[in-house]
Design a protein around this motif. Sequence first.
Motif, short mmCIF file in Angstrom:
data_model
loop_
_atom_site.label_atom_id
_atom_site.label_comp_id
_atom_site.label_asym_id
_atom_site.label_seq_id
_atom_site.Cartn_x
_atom_site.Cartn_y
_atom_site.Cartn_z
N PRO A 1 5.49 -29.61 -0.20
CA PRO A 1 4.80 -29.15 -1.40
C PRO A 1 3.50 -28.42 -1.06
O PRO A 1 2.89 -28.69 -0.03
CB PRO A 1 4.50 -30.45 -2.16
CG PRO A 1 4.52 -31.51 -1.11
CD PRO A 1 5.47 -31.05 -0.05
N PHE B 1 6.07 -37.12 -2.52
CA PHE B 1 7.05 -36.25 -1.85
C PHE B 1 7.60 -36.91 -0.59
O PHE B 1 8.79 -36.85 -0.30
CB PHE B 1 6.43 -34.89 -1.53
CG PHE B 1 7.37 -33.95 -0.85
CD1 PHE B 1 8.29 -33.22 -1.59
CD2 PHE B 1 7.36 -33.80 0.53
CE1 PHE B 1 9.18 -32.35 -0.96
CE2 PHE B 1 8.24 -32.94 1.16
CZ PHE B 1 9.16 -32.20 0.41
N ARG C 1 0.74 -36.35 -5.29
CA ARG C 1 1.95 -35.51 -5.22
C ARG C 1 2.52 -35.49 -3.80
O ARG C 1 3.72 -35.64 -3.59
CB ARG C 1 1.61 -34.10 -5.69
CG ARG C 1 2.79 -33.18 -5.71
CD ARG C 1 2.43 -31.86 -6.39
NE ARG C 1 3.54 -30.95 -6.24
CZ ARG C 1 3.43 -29.73 -5.78
NH1 ARG C 1 2.26 -29.24 -5.46
NH2 ARG C 1 4.49 -28.98 -5.67
N LEU C 2 1.65 -35.30 -2.83
CA LEU C 2 2.07 -35.26 -1.43
C LEU C 2 2.67 -36.60 -1.01
O LEU C 2 3.72 -36.66 -0.37
CB LEU C 2 0.90 -34.87 -0.55
CG LEU C 2 1.17 -34.54 0.90
CD1 LEU C 2 2.13 -33.37 1.02
CD2 LEU C 2 -0.14 -34.23 1.61
#
Length: 180
Positions: free
Chosen positions: A1, A116, A112-113
């Motif tokens: 991402p 992921f 978010r990371l």
Amino acid sequence: PVVALTKQFGQPASLADWTSAQVAGVGTFIYTRCPLPEFCPRMMKNFQDLEKLIEADPDLRKTARLLSISFDVEFDRPEVLQAFGSAFVKDRGQGPFARWKLATGAKEAIDRLGRFFGLVFFKEDGQFAHTLVTVVIGPDGKLAKELSGNDWTPEEALAAMRDAARIGAGPRPVTPPAGR
């Protein structure tokens, strides 16, 4: 991402910067105040040992990269990461932090990371409860191997980096058995 990160000296960065034109990279998630020796301190020690192995490998020495990403975005600001990392990262003649970076980012970016890559973390009673995820990224920017938990060795990570470095390099040469 695509997420914006900030390195230990305050410069902006992204994963694309970290993997672009590199042989392979290894990333893990930590936080500097982790009290459990078998968690973040062990990941940092494994990276320290892995960095020594990379230095001894002429094929990886110049291009391999390591990245420790903090998910404690409130406390682990760049100056904290720099001071913390200084105990682990050695200057191998290219300046401190030449191969191994520490980074953090905005909460949304790190969330978010982490999601992921399958990282689970949450704050509880002033500390973080979290899983351990270490990833090997190939030169094509794709996940080449996941090293879950804390039982991986620096030698395993180095072997995964060597395998990842072959990604996109075409077919591996076939060597005939001796005597043929």
